[in-house]
Enzyme design. Structure first.
Site, PDB file in Angstrom:
ATOM      1  N   HIS A   1     -32.448  21.121  77.859  1.00 46.73           N
ATOM      2  CA  HIS A   1     -31.545  21.741  78.830  1.00 46.73           C
ATOM      3  C   HIS A   1     -31.680  21.170  80.236  1.00 46.73           C
ATOM      4  O   HIS A   1     -30.694  20.786  80.866  1.00 46.73           O
ATOM      5  CB  HIS A   1     -31.763  23.256  78.885  1.00 46.73           C
ATOM      6  CG  HIS A   1     -30.868  23.914  79.892  1.00 46.73           C
ATOM      7  ND1 HIS A   1     -31.232  24.104  81.210  1.00 46.73           N
ATOM      8  CD2 HIS A   1     -29.597  24.382  79.791  1.00 46.73           C
ATOM      9  CE1 HIS A   1     -30.236  24.665  81.854  1.00 46.73           C
ATOM     10  NE2 HIS A   1     -29.229  24.851  81.023  1.00 46.73           N
TER      11      HIS A   1
ATOM     12  N   ASP B   1     -27.844  21.028  74.444  1.00 47.08           N
ATOM     13  CA  ASP B   1     -27.601  20.241  75.653  1.00 47.08           C
ATOM     14  C   ASP B   1     -28.141  18.816  75.481  1.00 47.08           C
ATOM     15  O   ASP B   1     -29.241  18.635  74.971  1.00 47.08           O
ATOM     16  CB  ASP B   1     -28.315  20.904  76.830  1.00 47.08           C
ATOM     17  CG  ASP B   1     -28.027  22.399  76.897  1.00 47.08           C
ATOM     18  OD1 ASP B   1     -26.904  22.757  77.265  1.00 47.08           O
ATOM     19  OD2 ASP B   1     -28.929  23.198  76.562  1.00 47.08           O
TER      20      ASP B   1
ATOM     21  N   GLU C   1     -25.106  25.856  69.928  1.00 44.11           N
ATOM     22  CA  GLU C   1     -24.885  25.090  71.156  1.00 44.11           C
ATOM     23  C   GLU C   1     -26.183  24.404  71.551  1.00 44.11           C
ATOM     24  O   GLU C   1     -27.261  24.976  71.365  1.00 44.11           O
ATOM     25  CB  GLU C   1     -24.448  26.056  72.275  1.00 44.11           C
ATOM     26  CG  GLU C   1     -24.072  25.397  73.584  1.00 44.11           C
ATOM     27  CD  GLU C   1     -25.173  25.327  74.639  1.00 44.11           C
ATOM     28  OE1 GLU C   1     -24.896  24.838  75.735  1.00 44.11           O
ATOM     29  OE2 GLU C   1     -26.324  25.742  74.364  1.00 44.11           O
TER      30      GLU C   1
ATOM     31  N   LYS D   1     -24.777  16.996  79.577  1.00 47.26           N
ATOM     32  CA  LYS D   1     -25.407  17.429  80.842  1.00 47.26           C
ATOM     33  C   LYS D   1     -25.331  16.338  81.914  1.00 47.26           C
ATOM     34  O   LYS D   1     -26.350  15.999  82.525  1.00 47.26           O
ATOM     35  CB  LYS D   1     -26.864  17.818  80.572  1.00 47.26           C
ATOM     36  CG  LYS D   1     -27.015  19.200  79.939  1.00 47.26           C
ATOM     37  CD  LYS D   1     -26.747  20.315  80.938  1.00 47.26           C
ATOM     38  CE  LYS D   1     -27.042  21.701  80.388  1.00 47.26           C
ATOM     39  NZ  LYS D   1     -26.463  22.750  81.212  1.00 47.26           N
TER      40      LYS D   1
ATOM     41  N   GLU E   1     -23.218  20.093  74.529  1.00 43.65           N
ATOM     42  CA  GLU E   1     -22.980  20.140  75.977  1.00 43.65           C
ATOM     43  C   GLU E   1     -23.514  18.865  76.630  1.00 43.65           C
ATOM     44  O   GLU E   1     -24.706  18.563  76.543  1.00 43.65           O
ATOM     45  CB  GLU E   1     -23.632  21.380  76.608  1.00 43.65           C
ATOM     46  CG  GLU E   1     -23.274  21.446  78.079  1.00 43.65           C
ATOM     47  CD  GLU E   1     -23.940  22.574  78.861  1.00 43.65           C
ATOM     48  OE1 GLU E   1     -24.408  23.563  78.264  1.00 43.65           O
ATOM     49  OE2 GLU E   1     -23.991  22.422  80.097  1.00 43.65           O
TER      50      GLU E   1
ATOM     51  N   ARG F   1     -28.632  27.127  72.666  1.00 43.92           N
ATOM     52  CA  ARG F   1     -29.831  26.254  72.642  1.00 43.92           C
ATOM     53  C   ARG F   1     -30.611  26.476  71.343  1.00 43.92           C
ATOM     54  O   ARG F   1     -31.846  26.446  71.346  1.00 43.92           O
ATOM     55  CB  ARG F   1     -30.736  26.492  73.859  1.00 43.92           C
ATOM     56  CG  ARG F   1     -30.006  26.467  75.199  1.00 43.92           C
ATOM     57  CD  ARG F   1     -30.930  26.702  76.389  1.00 43.92           C
ATOM     58  NE  ARG F   1     -30.173  27.002  77.590  1.00 43.92           N
ATOM     59  CZ  ARG F   1     -30.695  27.396  78.743  1.00 43.92           C
ATOM     60  NH1 ARG F   1     -32.007  27.506  78.861  1.00 43.92           N
ATOM     61  NH2 ARG F   1     -29.933  27.665  79.785  1.00 43.92           N
TER      62      ARG F   1
ATOM     63  N   ASP G   1     -28.538  34.013  73.044  1.00 42.47           N
ATOM     64  CA  ASP G   1     -29.919  33.614  72.702  1.00 42.47           C
ATOM     65  C   ASP G   1     -30.428  34.409  71.505  1.00 42.47           C
ATOM     66  O   ASP G   1     -31.458  34.068  70.933  1.00 42.47           O
ATOM     67  CB  ASP G   1     -30.855  33.882  73.903  1.00 42.47           C
ATOM     68  CG  ASP G   1     -30.453  33.105  75.150  1.00 42.47           C
ATOM     69  OD1 ASP G   1     -29.871  32.017  75.007  1.00 42.47           O
ATOM     70  OD2 ASP G   1     -30.718  33.602  76.272  1.00 42.47           O
TER      71      ASP G   1
HETATM   72  O1  G3P Z   1     -22.638  25.861  76.981  1.00 46.22           O
HETATM   73  C1  G3P Z   1     -22.861  27.157  77.410  1.00 46.22           C
HETATM   74  C2  G3P Z   1     -24.078  27.243  78.292  1.00 46.22           C
HETATM   75  O2  G3P Z   1     -25.135  26.610  77.617  1.00 46.22           O
HETATM   76  C3  G3P Z   1     -23.890  26.606  79.633  1.00 46.22           C
HETATM   77  O3  G3P Z   1     -24.960  26.816  80.494  1.00 46.22           O
HETATM   78  O4  G3P Z   1     -27.021  26.187  81.648  1.00 46.22           O
HETATM   79  O5  G3P Z   1     -27.161  27.339  79.439  1.00 46.22           O
HETATM   80  O6  G3P Z   1     -26.411  24.966  79.569  1.00 46.22           O
HETATM   81  P1  G3P Z   1     -26.448  26.308  80.271  1.00 46.22           P
HETATM   82 MG    MG Z   2     -25.885  24.609  77.498  1.00 40.28          MG
END
Ligand code: G3P
Ligand code: MG
Length: 241
Positions: free
Chosen positions: A48, A35, A33, A110, A108, A7, A228
């Site tokens: 996220h 979302d 990474e 979502k 990612e 993130r 992180d």
């Molecule tokens: O893409 C890895 C991780 O980000 C997946 O979980 O909930 O942090 O998006 P989350």
């Molecule tokens: Mg993620």
């Protein structure tokens, strides 16, 4: 073992904001990474949660608000007053931050809670327009979205995100089909993952903020971690690998 800023540099900056991404550009890490969700008026935004409640001054679902409405809220102050005024970024704005860097970009999708019809196609169109195909890996807990992505753009890497301990992970990956497996940390150390690693399929693991866990994953041959705290992990891995 590669490092992806999860993130953005979200341990030290408000997650999924331009401030967190600019911080990531400063670091010689492999990738970042973030979302993606779809707004009411069909815009791709980087956040996220399905709602803006946790990370902004507002409340409500992303899918029920237009981009202009979402942009009226503050996405920095919840983390620290130093970041007051950070807005929700569009996917285009985030990709622009990395346009002239060499970072790999894990987008990612979502769509595991709300299906966001048409989102995969929009994301792929934008990646291609910005000529980023070779630097992107698409991932999702929505494995239907990964199947769609591989149909629309077979040349773009796509990964299945998995929380569970899989029994026959290789069969499953091939059935989607996905190019890589992005696994929840504890599941990555289970014996069944050895078959994936042994055939050379890429396994990346989230979310790894402890040095001892990074070491365990390095030892089994995991290709990358999402963290992180990319700067801290970079210092550790530079010393120990
Ligand atoms: O893409 C890895 C991780 O980000 C997946 O979980 O909930 O942090 O998006 P989350
Ligand atoms: Mg993620």
């Amino acid at each position: 073992m590669d490092i992806y800023a999860h993130r953005g540099s979200s341990g030290t900056h408000p997650e999924n904001t331009i401030a967190a991404f600019i911080e990531a550009t400063r670091l010689p890490i492999h990738g970042v990474e973030f979302d993606v969700h779809l707004t009411k008026d069909g815009e791709l935004v980087v956040i996220h949660d399905e709602t803006i409640d946790r990370t902004s001054s507002g409340t409500g679902f992303v899918k029920d608000m237009t981009l202009a409405e979402l942009q009226s809220f503050d996405f920095g102050s919840w983390f620290s007053s130093e970041f007051k005024g950070q807005k929700i970024p569009t996917l285009h704005e985030v990709l622009q931050v990395f346009a002239d860097t060499t970072h790999h970009l894990n987008i990612e999708l979502k769509s595991d809670i709300f299906p966001y019809d048409g989102m995969v196609k929009k994301v792929i169109a934008l990646i291609s327009e910005m000529d980023l195909d070779s630097r992107v890996v698409l991932s999702s807990f929505d494995h239907g979205a990964i199947r769609t992505a591989k149909q629309l753009a077979p040349h773009i890497e796509a990964a299945a995100l998995v929380m569970e301990v899989l029994v026959e992970p290789l069969d499953y990956i091939h059935a989607i089909p996905a190019d890589a497996l992005h696994l929840f940390f504890p599941a990555a150390l289970r014996p069944s993952i050895r078959q994936v690693l042994e055939v050379g399929t890429t396994v990346r693991t989230f979310t790894v903020n402890e040095e001892q866990y990074a070491q365990a994953l390095l030892d089994v041959g995991v290709a990358a971690i999402f963290t992180d705290f990319p700067e801290k992990m970079l210092t550790y891995l530079n010393k120990n690998s």
